[in-house]
Design a protein around this motif. Structure first.
Motif, short mmCIF file in Angstrom:
data_model
loop_
_atom_site.label_atom_id
_atom_site.label_comp_id
_atom_site.label_asym_id
_atom_site.label_seq_id
_atom_site.Cartn_x
_atom_site.Cartn_y
_atom_site.Cartn_z
N ILE A 278 -10.58 2.30 -4.27
CA ILE A 278 -9.37 1.80 -3.63
C ILE A 278 -9.37 2.29 -2.18
CG2 ILE A 278 -6.85 1.72 -3.68
CD1 ILE A 278 -7.07 2.57 -6.67
N PRO A 279 -9.59 1.37 -1.23
CA PRO A 279 -9.60 1.80 0.17
C PRO A 279 -8.21 2.19 0.68
CG PRO A 279 -9.95 -0.58 0.00
CD PRO A 279 -9.87 -0.04 -1.39
N ALA A 280 -8.18 2.87 1.80
CA ALA A 280 -6.91 3.23 2.42
C ALA A 280 -6.11 1.96 2.72
CB ALA A 280 -7.18 4.00 3.72
N SER B 241 -8.59 6.20 -2.83
CA SER B 241 -8.32 6.65 -4.19
C SER B 241 -9.27 6.00 -5.18
CB SER B 241 -6.87 6.33 -4.58
OG SER B 241 -5.98 7.01 -3.75
N GLY B 242 -9.06 6.35 -6.45
CA GLY B 242 -9.84 5.74 -7.52
C GLY B 242 -11.33 5.98 -7.39
N SER C 174 0.81 -1.23 0.00
CA SER C 174 0.00 0.00 0.00
C SER C 174 0.83 1.27 0.00
CB SER C 174 -0.97 0.01 1.18
OG SER C 174 -0.29 0.09 2.42
N GLY C 175 1.96 1.28 0.70
CA GLY C 175 2.79 2.48 0.77
C GLY C 175 3.42 2.86 -0.56
N TYR C 176 3.53 1.90 -1.46
CA TYR C 176 4.05 2.18 -2.80
C TYR C 176 2.92 2.34 -3.81
CZ TYR C 176 8.50 0.73 -0.80
OH TYR C 176 9.61 0.62 -0.02
N ALA C 177 1.69 2.39 -3.28
CA ALA C 177 0.51 2.63 -4.12
C ALA C 177 -0.10 3.97 -3.67
CB ALA C 177 -0.47 1.46 -4.00
#
Length: 156
Positions: free
Chosen positions: A140-142, A135-136, A126-129
């Motif tokens: 896209i959940p946190a 988002s989205g 997730s940190g690299y997303a």
């Protein structure tokens, strides 16, 4: 591409300060979750030093992109938590982006391992997303770990 691997204007590595901003505790948890998913599904993936996992499904013999490159890709993005579900984003016709403007997971893998004409599946912590952000358009959940199937069509 920028002009080959010996081109000084061709950046391959993401700046260390971008990587260090990622929550390391969350990253360790995400990597463990991704590794458990890969193991449970019999997927043998390569481990990028940052923690992104990837599987090259079709390897071409061509130039690698630079972070400065405009890349044209076909892709499908799914949540690791719902890998067979409806993609949160996809294109089947090809879209062009500047690689440095995309999520870190793409920036970490494509310039170093994915030549033009190749296909790759990325398993992105997730940190690299998108990190702690939703988002989205809410799709896209946190703290979502993502799977991207990517075909790198062109680089310029």
């Amino acid at each position: 591409s920028c002009g080959g691997d010996d081109d000084p204007t061709c950046t391959k590595d993401v700046a260390a300060d971008k990587i260090s901003k990622v929550d390391q505790t969350r990253l360790a948890t995400d990597i463990a979750t991704i590794d458990a998913y890969l193991s449970a599904n019999g997927i043998v993936a390569q481990a990028e030093p940052s923690g992104v996992r990837y599987v090259i499904t079709s390897l071409a013999d061509a130039d690698l992109p630079c972070l400065e490159s405009k890349i044209t890709v076909k892709y499908k993005g799914n949540l690791l938590s719902n890998p067979g579900g409806t993609p949160f984003d996809e294109t089947t016709t090809g879209r062009t982006f500047t690689l440095s403007g995309l999520i870190l997971g793409w920036q970490l893998v494509l310039p170093n391992y994915v030549p033009v004409g190749s296909k790759v599946t990325l398993y992105i912590p997730s940190g690299y997303a998108y990190g702690a952000s939703v988002s989205g358009g809410g799709k896209i959940p946190a703290n979502a770990n993502l799977i991207f199937e990517i075909e790198l069509l062109d680089v310029r």
